[in-house]
Design an enzyme around this catalytic site. Sequence first.
Site, PDB file in Angstrom:
ATOM      1  N   ASP A  90       0.784  -1.232   0.000  1.00 45.87           N
ATOM      2  CA  ASP A  90       0.000   0.000   0.000  1.00 45.87           C
ATOM      3  C   ASP A  90       0.817   1.283   0.000  1.00 45.87           C
ATOM      4  OD1 ASP A  90       0.860   0.082   2.748  1.00 45.87           O
ATOM      5  OD2 ASP A  90      -0.812  -1.243   3.236  1.00 45.87           O
ATOM      6  N   CYS A 121      12.717  -1.256 -22.583  1.00 46.25           N
ATOM      7  CA  CYS A 121      12.872  -2.403 -23.489  1.00 46.25           C
ATOM      8  C   CYS A 121      11.620  -2.696 -24.322  1.00 46.25           C
ATOM      9  CB  CYS A 121      13.303  -3.640 -22.700  1.00 46.25           C
ATOM     10  SG  CYS A 121      11.966  -4.419 -21.780  1.00 46.25           S
ATOM     11  N   GLY A 154       3.274  -6.984  13.148  1.00 47.09           N
ATOM     12  CA  GLY A 154       2.020  -7.297  12.467  1.00 47.09           C
ATOM     13  C   GLY A 154       2.138  -8.342  11.374  1.00 47.09           C
ATOM     14  N   CYS A 199      13.180  -6.502 -18.062  1.00 48.30           N
ATOM     15  CA  CYS A 199      14.446  -5.801 -17.807  1.00 48.30           C
ATOM     16  C   CYS A 199      14.551  -5.301 -16.365  1.00 48.30           C
ATOM     17  CB  CYS A 199      14.634  -4.641 -18.790  1.00 48.30           C
ATOM     18  SG  CYS A 199      13.586  -3.218 -18.454  1.00 48.30           S
ATOM     19  N   ASN A 258       2.640  -8.195  17.889  1.00 46.11           N
ATOM     20  CA  ASN A 258       1.551  -8.839  17.160  1.00 46.11           C
ATOM     21  C   ASN A 258       0.401  -9.138  18.124  1.00 46.11           C
ATOM     22  OD1 ASN A 258       0.845  -9.692  14.528  1.00 46.11           O
ATOM     23  ND2 ASN A 258       1.047 -11.816  15.127  1.00 46.11           N
ATOM     24  N   GLU A 291      -1.265 -11.839  18.426  1.00 45.67           N
ATOM     25  CA  GLU A 291      -1.214 -13.168  19.030  1.00 45.67           C
ATOM     26  C   GLU A 291       0.107 -13.823  18.669  1.00 45.67           C
ATOM     27  OE1 GLU A 291      -4.574 -15.005  17.215  1.00 45.67           O
ATOM     28  OE2 GLU A 291      -3.709 -14.884  15.215  1.00 45.67           O
ATOM     29  N   HIS A 316       6.991  -7.288  -1.605  1.00 46.30           N
ATOM     30  CA  HIS A 316       5.969  -7.758  -2.549  1.00 46.30           C
ATOM     31  C   HIS A 316       5.527  -6.656  -3.502  1.00 46.30           C
ATOM     32  CE1 HIS A 316       4.974 -11.112   0.576  1.00 46.30           C
ATOM     33  NE2 HIS A 316       5.921 -11.493  -0.260  1.00 46.30           N
TER      34      HIS A 316
HETATM   35 ZN   LIG Z   1      11.710  -3.413 -19.750  1.00 47.42          ZN
END
Ligand SMILES: [Zn+2]
Length: 261
Positions: free
Chosen positions: A110, A160, A197, A136, A223, A225, A125
């Site tokens: 986010d 590219c 978290g 590329c 956290n 839990e 991620h």
């Molecule tokens: Zn590229």
Amino acid sequence: MELELIKMCARDLLNANYAIAFTGAGVSTESGIPDFRGPSGIWTRDPEAERRSYEIFGKFLRNPKEYWEEVLKSPFYEILEKAKPNPAHYALAELEEMGIIKAVITQNIDGLHSKAGSKKVLEFHGGIDKLRCIYCGCRFPRQEFAKEIEERKVPICKNCRSPLKMDVVYFTEQIPTDVYDLSLAEAMKCDLMLVCGTSAVVYPAAELPRVAKRRGAKVVEINFEETPLTLEGVSDYIIKGKVGEILPKIVEEVKELRKKQ
Ligand SMILES: [Zn+2]
């Protein structure tokens, strides 16, 4: 009990030479972003959406135009874009500003750590504000392609000429090598990892606290839990509760301790 652990964590942060944070969904949910697998998670309520999420990377490879149509249909990105950082994000940014936290590795897409002012953020991620070329490795701000996306054209890599996808890493897609290598290097370098978290069950991200532990770092969890990290003894201790409440208390405690130094 909790207060003692908060004080211990503040002391550990001040004693660390190279502390980093590793964050997950629990930090985002406090900004009103739904998680995937929780009781009211997106996939818990809509198993069909989970099935689609396993197929979307293949769809991009086969037919980028269809892929982009599906991306534009998803209400998820709109929810993410409206979300605002919460006290957990601001507390981590403040700890970086104070010179205590050296980097944030996040599994969240986010972009809220950056919005809160964190400078060194590794988005394991990917992030929704960028597009990425899997051929590329180039990334571009999504804004640069706002016109193409609005006109339902497939955005094309300026380096590219290959079709671009969202920077977000999908199931069956490899973690981009640049962010993977940088994150692993941080995990190997740190002497304290603040795990916030996340239950650290999604690999390869889940390797990071385990790598840090093997290299002798202290691992502290915040956290709701206990997690596999707690149960496997990867973490030295866990402070249970909302990250948005505990992290600001840790910041206050660090400030108090600094005054006395
Ligand atoms: Zn590229």
